[in-house]
Design an enzyme around this catalytic site. Sequence first.
Site, PDB file in Angstrom:
ATOM      1  N   GLU A 143       0.864  -1.243  -0.063  1.00  0.00           N
ATOM      2  CA  GLU A 143      -0.046  -0.072  -0.028  1.00  0.00           C
ATOM      3  C   GLU A 143       0.902   1.408   0.002  1.00  0.00           C
ATOM      4  O   GLU A 143       0.334   2.212   0.689  1.00  0.00           O
ATOM      5  CB  GLU A 143      -1.045  -0.010   1.032  1.00  0.00           C
TER       6      GLU A 143
HETATM    7  N1  CAA Z   1      -4.704  11.167  -3.234  1.00  0.00           N
HETATM    8  C1  CAA Z   1      -5.330  11.361  -4.136  1.00  0.00           C
HETATM    9  N2  CAA Z   1      -4.980  11.626  -5.398  1.00  0.00           N
HETATM   10  C2  CAA Z   1      -3.835  11.348  -5.393  1.00  0.00           C
HETATM   11  C3  CAA Z   1      -2.848  10.901  -4.645  1.00  0.00           C
HETATM   12  C4  CAA Z   1      -3.424  10.961  -3.181  1.00  0.00           C
HETATM   13  N3  CAA Z   1      -2.586  10.288  -2.184  1.00  0.00           N
HETATM   14  N4  CAA Z   1      -1.627  10.897  -5.224  1.00  0.00           N
HETATM   15  C5  CAA Z   1      -1.436  11.148  -6.454  1.00  0.00           C
HETATM   16  N5  CAA Z   1      -3.002  11.385  -6.759  1.00  0.00           N
HETATM   17  C6  CAA Z   1      -3.398  11.792  -7.870  1.00  0.00           C
HETATM   18  C7  CAA Z   1      -2.818  13.286  -8.399  1.00  0.00           C
HETATM   19  O1  CAA Z   1      -3.609  14.384  -7.870  1.00  0.00           O
HETATM   20  C8  CAA Z   1      -2.869  13.311  -9.900  1.00  0.00           C
HETATM   21  O2  CAA Z   1      -4.164  13.656 -10.383  1.00  0.00           O
HETATM   22  P1  CAA Z   1      -4.176  14.659 -11.364  1.00  0.00           P
HETATM   23  O3  CAA Z   1      -3.407  14.229 -12.335  1.00  0.00           O
HETATM   24  O4  CAA Z   1      -5.743  14.443 -11.971  1.00  0.00           O
HETATM   25  O5  CAA Z   1      -4.030  16.120 -10.936  1.00  0.00           O
HETATM   26  C9  CAA Z   1      -2.749  11.853 -10.114  1.00  0.00           C
HETATM   27  O6  CAA Z   1      -2.925  11.075  -8.730  1.00  0.00           O
HETATM   28  C10 CAA Z   1      -1.054  11.381 -10.403  1.00  0.00           C
HETATM   29  O7  CAA Z   1      -0.310  11.954  -9.251  1.00  0.00           O
HETATM   30  P2  CAA Z   1       1.046  12.234  -9.531  1.00  0.00           P
HETATM   31  O8  CAA Z   1       1.318  13.040 -10.582  1.00  0.00           O
HETATM   32  O9  CAA Z   1       1.522  12.866  -8.048  1.00  0.00           O
HETATM   33  O10 CAA Z   1       1.463  10.605  -9.948  1.00  0.00           O
HETATM   34  P3  CAA Z   1       2.998  10.332  -9.806  1.00  0.00           P
HETATM   35  O11 CAA Z   1       3.426   9.350 -10.711  1.00  0.00           O
HETATM   36  O12 CAA Z   1       4.010  11.220  -9.473  1.00  0.00           O
HETATM   37  O13 CAA Z   1       2.916   8.967  -8.525  1.00  0.00           O
HETATM   38  C11 CAA Z   1       2.669   8.377  -6.270  1.00  0.00           C
HETATM   39  C12 CAA Z   1       2.529   9.217  -7.407  1.00  0.00           C
HETATM   40  C13 CAA Z   1       2.290   8.773  -5.068  1.00  0.00           C
HETATM   41  C14 CAA Z   1       3.906   7.835  -6.452  1.00  0.00           C
HETATM   42  C15 CAA Z   1       1.649   7.034  -6.735  1.00  0.00           C
HETATM   43  O14 CAA Z   1       1.852   6.357  -7.902  1.00  0.00           O
HETATM   44  C16 CAA Z   1       1.658   5.983  -5.569  1.00  0.00           C
HETATM   45  O15 CAA Z   1       1.039   6.229  -4.563  1.00  0.00           O
HETATM   46  N6  CAA Z   1       2.243   4.842  -5.763  1.00  0.00           N
HETATM   47  C17 CAA Z   1       2.280   3.652  -4.630  1.00  0.00           C
HETATM   48  C18 CAA Z   1       1.256   2.730  -5.261  1.00  0.00           C
HETATM   49  C19 CAA Z   1       0.847   1.941  -4.150  1.00  0.00           C
HETATM   50  O16 CAA Z   1       0.356   2.367  -3.261  1.00  0.00           O
HETATM   51  N7  CAA Z   1       0.447   0.688  -4.520  1.00  0.00           N
HETATM   52  C20 CAA Z   1       0.072  -0.205  -3.445  1.00  0.00           C
HETATM   53  C21 CAA Z   1      -0.212  -1.419  -4.072  1.00  0.00           C
HETATM   54  S1  CAA Z   1      -2.079  -2.184  -3.355  1.00  0.00           S
HETATM   55  C22 CAA Z   1      -1.582  -2.945  -2.078  1.00  0.00           C
HETATM   56  O17 CAA Z   1      -0.754  -3.115  -1.813  1.00  0.00           O
HETATM   57  C23 CAA Z   1      -2.646  -3.885  -1.528  1.00  0.00           C
HETATM   58  C24 CAA Z   1      -2.467  -4.974  -0.885  1.00  0.00           C
HETATM   59  O18 CAA Z   1      -2.380  -6.195  -1.378  1.00  0.00           O
HETATM   60  C25 CAA Z   1      -2.406  -5.008   0.598  1.00  0.00           C
END
Ligand code: CAA
Length: 395
Positions: free
Chosen positions: A363
């Site tokens: 996550e």
């Molecule tokens: N909340 C809401 N919106 C968000 C957000 C957040 N925390 N983070 C990014 N966004 C939105 C942004 O506002 C943007 O939207 P718009 O283009 O419409 O403005 C869009 O998402 C893209 O955001 P970024 O430009 O910031 O994207 P980025 O490529 O720089 O990456 C990141 C952002 C934070 C690294 C994101 O990719 C991320 O969170 N990565 C990790 C993914 C993750 O948590 N995976 C877990 C897998 S699920 C799991 O593990 C479940 C399980 O089995 C236990």
Amino acid sequence: MYFELTEEQQAVQQAARDFAQNVLKPGVIDRDREMRYPKEEVRQMAEMGFMGMMVSPEYNGGGMDTLSYVLAMEEISKVDASCSVIMSVNNSLVCWGLEQFGTEAQKRKYLTKLATGEWIGAFCLSEPEAGSDATSQRTTAVDMGDHYLLNGTKNWITNGGTSRVHLVMAQTDADKGHHGINCLIVETDWDGVVVGAKEDKLGIRASDTHTIMYNDVKVPKENRIGEDGFGFKFAMTVLNGGRIGIAAQALGIAGGAYELALAYSKERSAFGKPISQHQAIAFKLADMATEIEAAKLLVYRAAWMKDQHMDFATASAMAKLYASEVAMKHTVEAIQVHGGYGYVKEYHVERLMRDAKITQIYEGTSEVQRIVISRAVLQGQLYQPVFGEREAMAV
Ligand code: CAA
């Protein structure tokens, strides 16, 4: 500020604690060793209402607040983090996401069964080449008019082999980047859904983690969540809530290790007195207690902010970052307090250490949480400055 739990919250906490002690503890070492899915235990968690705690009663949920969910997660994680991740994914990624963003028909058809635990859900975002960099989705959902044709592979899917429903992120229009991603509700008995082998993991070994392949799966249009292109925003928003659940899991793992270390240190004697009376051990216990308490405040605050409908994205990232680091650090320390006994399975702490590690990864890794937090810091969202720009430079 008010730090007391309500009577209802205390009752949930006590019920989860009793369940963890009486039902989960007896078989936890064997399930971990044998990678055995806790089928009967999950059934009982469902019976207790733990699979859809925050879902409104209208959709068969418990109608509870996020703090109650956190308290239950914490108690269950003290004993069995495999069970708590099954619970966490179903509650915060699947049920919460559906209730917030699903259509009425989707809620009636899916949420009502997921909230009772009759069906279990999975959240399918990660791919072989899209983990932290979640926008790089290779799974495709081609628009065929009345349905999408879904193709691709998802990795490390919790509840992968046991779930009846998947929420799958897939790219529909690559030209639009992450604005071309959709989230589709997929039933696992549909043609083309293939469950790969179960992963043999370091920790949370009894939980069910698989690779999933989608080969020409026909997904009706009405199974898309939100508007066309809403899938990435959906995933990120849902993960903000999910991270509170994993933070609570980390808090529980740390708490379990602390309880075991404290009890052992009072029983075990060396150099003529209980080891708790040696300052080297007493100071470890003091650090554990202090840092676990600090993590607790962050986790409970994030839960409270979510329930107040405040922007909780940064608070949940901070809670997960800190609680998972505390869990890792203090499960290692708990083994140290146990000495050689801590290194064998019978004493539980080595399992808690293995389980703690994943809380820094799934996550959103600790590094991803720092991306989220640092962006908020740099945008000046966190604290009201008391110094002007020139004074700050002088300091
Ligand atoms: N909340 C809401 N919106 C968000 C957000 C957040 N925390 N983070 C990014 N966004 C939105 C942004 O506002 C943007 O939207 P718009 O283009 O419409 O403005 C869009 O998402 C893209 O955001 P970024 O430009 O910031 O994207 P980025 O490529 O720089 O990456 C990141 C952002 C934070 C690294 C994101 O990719 C991320 O969170 N990565 C990790 C993914 C993750 O948590 N995976 C877990 C897998 S699920 C799991 O593990 C479940 C399980 O089995 C236990």
